[in-house]
Enzyme design. Structure first.
Site, PDB file in Angstrom:
ATOM      1  N   GLY A  87     -30.930 -66.969  59.704  1.00 53.89           N
ATOM      2  CA  GLY A  87     -30.550 -67.997  60.551  1.00 53.89           C
ATOM      3  C   GLY A  87     -29.765 -69.151  59.949  1.00 53.89           C
ATOM      4  O   GLY A  87     -30.109 -69.324  58.829  1.00 53.89           O
ATOM      5  N   GLU A 106     -41.375 -63.800  59.285  1.00 54.61           N
ATOM      6  CA  GLU A 106     -42.277 -64.327  58.788  1.00 54.61           C
ATOM      7  C   GLU A 106     -43.440 -63.173  58.373  1.00 54.61           C
ATOM      8  O   GLU A 106     -44.826 -63.709  58.315  1.00 54.61           O
ATOM      9  CB  GLU A 106     -43.119 -65.534  59.700  1.00 54.61           C
ATOM     10  CG  GLU A 106     -42.242 -66.765  59.434  1.00 54.61           C
ATOM     11  CD  GLU A 106     -41.914 -67.400  57.979  1.00 54.61           C
ATOM     12  OE1 GLU A 106     -42.872 -67.405  57.215  1.00 54.61           O
ATOM     13  OE2 GLU A 106     -40.956 -67.756  57.499  1.00 54.61           O
TER      14      GLU A 106
END
Length: 698
Positions: free
Chosen positions: A212, A461
């Site tokens: 990102g 994550e």
């Protein structure tokens, strides 16, 4: 559990109790069993859910309303335009201080980790590209600088980072290695003569991927690479690396856009390759290890594995935040679907003059209301893990062994809660979309974005299945001192070297059956005679399942090793049981959190309403795994049927307060959008958080 709503023993009258009153009944209806329909104070319930950080959550809600247009921009703008729009919103949010709450005050932050988690979770009620870009910038990039760096890095980067003036990336994942971070292919070699690290992508597969902020907006990246000094590898470390200069890729840096994705179109995910990029020696984030000017590697943590797990453990906040974000995204979906079910009519089922409300149908209640109950359950479980994170992050001094154990327990609980919370989001959003029929397929009704944008939550994550292995590892090792040094195969060998009873002892529920005999009626028949709505029975069933699964895994691991198999083969064959034990453990923790929350409340309608949800959640979990409980002698056929009847009865009781319960979740009307499903803002049925709070004088 609902002692003031239904009896605690299973009798034909309790199991087949008359249905709860229909929505709109003027006065609470009393049934022969003594059941009284509770009334929900929406504003008070929201305050209970918001907890300690109610002001922070309301600040974020107000900000979401101010930026509500971004939900429409996602549908009307080109991908490039929307990326710029999302970046602008993130920078605007940063100017309010919301995104910097977890950073030290001396750098412009709020100095409150718990508040930071609460803000991020609440942000998930709105556009999820904004959420994820915020997470990349302040959680991943900012968190890495804060947690892995030292004062020099903090002084250099944090003020601009927190203010949104410096946009960065978290470059860990590679095309060839995602979950297996220790095997990353990017290498950083120390050049003694120039006092620089030379960072190189060793192959195309070692390129950083899905990063990102990389494709367009990032100017620096925290790059994770294998550190090599004098030809010797010291394992994975993190470096701050410039990736753009004046908007163009920095020398030696190649950047590609990842291209179209399933969702999150406002996040500029990209790929990075670095070709002998040189950065100063001080670019190493050196909280846990450093390289001296003489080229000597130094670390207070001698074990490479322990050093690696310690570094990753400091980044646990991102995992906690993603779990909470998934739960909050599920709140949006369940709020839309329940409110739609309370407005939409279909077929003349009970009144020839008027079609029936969808939510009055038993199957519709069965589809949605257990999901509503589970949303509440996971909210309270997330509350526990967020509080644990805050406690660990702010702990100072004390016993080192206890502190280390608390950290490992947090890592395990955060991993499991993230997995359950994001899986719940995926399931809930899909079920709610279907429950809204064809209307749920229209983009303006939010399900398209919710489905597309949250799907990856189960992956980033930490892949959920891999995270559940981490949970199981903690269960089986009991957070032994060897924990930090073990990979999954080391865990197999460790457990195989113990007596099975020792493993079960570590789960802290080994005396379960005796304890249940002490607190429940029935002696040896506790699981057949205890009341279905007794929380000790509900918890006892989940604890029994957990203990049985953990001890079963231990026996299989020991049998495999004793039979001469290598650890890898043993783990592969037992992996499904390992994941099952982790699931059982986490389900028990979720229910314990819900039970504890309800028990702490004063008597009254709010407690009765939450008791209903807690019972519905607990029995739905048992019902969903009834085959296992029956196979292992914990459920008779008759009792299994009684549980199903009770779940249906609880759904009928929750139905009259279902809309109030979803309104209490605190999703602003503007975030629900969906005027065709829930009605336009300001309709008589509206009970938004702000309006309810004003009526209550909050």
């Amino acid at each position: 559990m609902s002692s003031d709503t239904v009896s605690t023993t299973v009798t034909p009258s309790a199991a087949t109790e008359a249905p709860a009153p229909a929505a709109g009944t003027p006065e609470p209806e009393r049934h022969r069993s003594g059941y009284r329909q509770p009334e929900v104070d929406v504003a008070a319930m929201t305050r209970l859910l918001d907890g300690k950080y109610a002001e922070v959550r309301q600040l974020v809600r107000d900000s979401l309303v101010d930026h509500a247009q971004v939900l429409r921009d996602a549908e009307t703008m080109t991908p490039d335009e929307f990326r710029e729009r999302v970046k602008d919103v993130v920078v605007e949010i940063a100017s309010t201080g919301q995104s910097g709450l977890g950073f030290p005050e001396e750098y412009g932050g709020g100095g409150d980790v718990g508040a930071s988690v609460a803000a991020f979770e609440t942000l998930a009620l709105g556009d999820l590209s904004v959420l994820v870009k915020t997470g990349v910038q302040f959680g991943l990039f900012g968190g890495a600088v804060l947690q892995l760096g030292t004062k020099e890095h903090h002084d250099r980067y944090l003020p601009d980072l927190i203010a949104g003036r410096l946009l960065g990336c978290f470059a860990m994942t590679e095309t060839g290695h995602g979950s297996n971070v220790q095997a990353l292919g990017t290498v950083a070699t120390f050049d003694l003569a120039t006092q620089e690290f030379v960072i190189t992508t060793t192959s195309e597969e070692a390129g950083k991927d899905y990063i990102g902020n990389a494709a367009v907006h990032g100017t620096v990246a925290v790059v994770f690479a294998q550190l090599e000094i004098g030809g010797e590898s010291q394992g994975v470390h993190a470096f701050v690396v410039p990736i753009r200069v004046d908007g163009e890729p920095a020398p030696g840096v190649r950047i590609e856009d990842d291209g179209p994705k399933m969702g999150l179109d406002g996040v500029d995910n990209g790929r990075l390759w670095v070709d002998h990029v040189r950065v100063p020696r001080t670019s190493l984030l050196n909280r846990f290890a450093d390289v001296t000017p003489a080229g000597v590697y130094e670390s207070a943590i001698e074990s490479p594995n322990r050093r690696f797990f310690t570094m990753l453990g400091t980044l646990i906040q991102g995992r906690v935040c993603v779990g909470g974000a998934g739960i909050n995204a599920a709140k949006v979906a369940i709020a839309i679907a329940v409110r739609y079910g309370d407005r939409r009519r279909q077929f003349e089922a009970s009144d020839p003059e008027q079609e029936e409300l969808l939510l009055d149908y038993g199957v519709h209640q069965r589809r949605l209301l257990p999901l509503l109950a589970r949303t509440y359950a996971l909210h309270f479980a997330q509350e526990v893990v967020a509080a644990d994170l805050h406690a660990v992050a702010t702990a100072a001094g004390g016993d080192e062994v206890e502190a280390e154990t608390a950290k490992r327990e947090l890592e395990s609980r955060a991993a499991g809660t993230k997995a359950l919370g994001t899986w719940h989001a995926t399931r809930t959003i899909q079920e709610c979309r279907e429950a809204c029929g064809g209307a749920g397929y229209l983009a303006e009704n939010r399900f398209a974005a919710l489905k597309a944008d949250t799907d990856v939550f189960t992956t980033f994550e930490g892949d959920n299945t891999v995270l559940m292995q981490l949970v199981a590892k903690g269960l089986l090792t009991g957070y032994a001192s060897e924990f930090e040094d073990m990979d999954q195969f080391g865990m197999v060998r460790f457990v195989a070297g113990l007596a099975v009873e020792t493993v079960v002892e570590k789960t802290a529920v080994h005396k379960l059956v005796q304890r249940l005999r002490d607190v429940l009626p029935g002696g040896d028949e506790w699981d057949q005679e205890a009341g279905l709505l007794d929380p000790e029975y509900q918890l006892g069933m989940l604890r029994f399942r957990e203990e049985h699964m953990v001890s079963g895994v231990a026996r299989r691991l020991k049998r495999g090793i004793d039979g001469g198999m290598n650890a890898g083969q043993v783990f592969s064959r037992v992996q499904d049981h390992v994941i099952g034990a982790a699931h059982a453990h986490m389900e028990r923790l979720v229910l314990e959190a819900f039970v504890a929350k309800v028990r702490a409340l004063p008597d009254g309608d709010q407690k009765v309403a939450l008791n209903l949800l807690c019972d519905l959640h607990a029995l739905s979990v048992i019902e969903a795994d009834r085959a296992w409980f029956m196979e292992h002698g914990r459920l008779s056929v008759q009792r299994s049927k009684a549980i199903s009847r009770e779940v249906s009865s609880l759904c009928r009781k929750v139905r009259p307060i279902a809309v109030d319960l979803v309104d209490a979740l605190g999703v602003p009307e503007e975030m629900l959008r969906s005027p065709g499903l829930v009605g336009p803002v300001g309709t008589p049925r509206e009970s938004s958080v702000r309006a309810a709070a004003e009526r209550a004088g909050a």
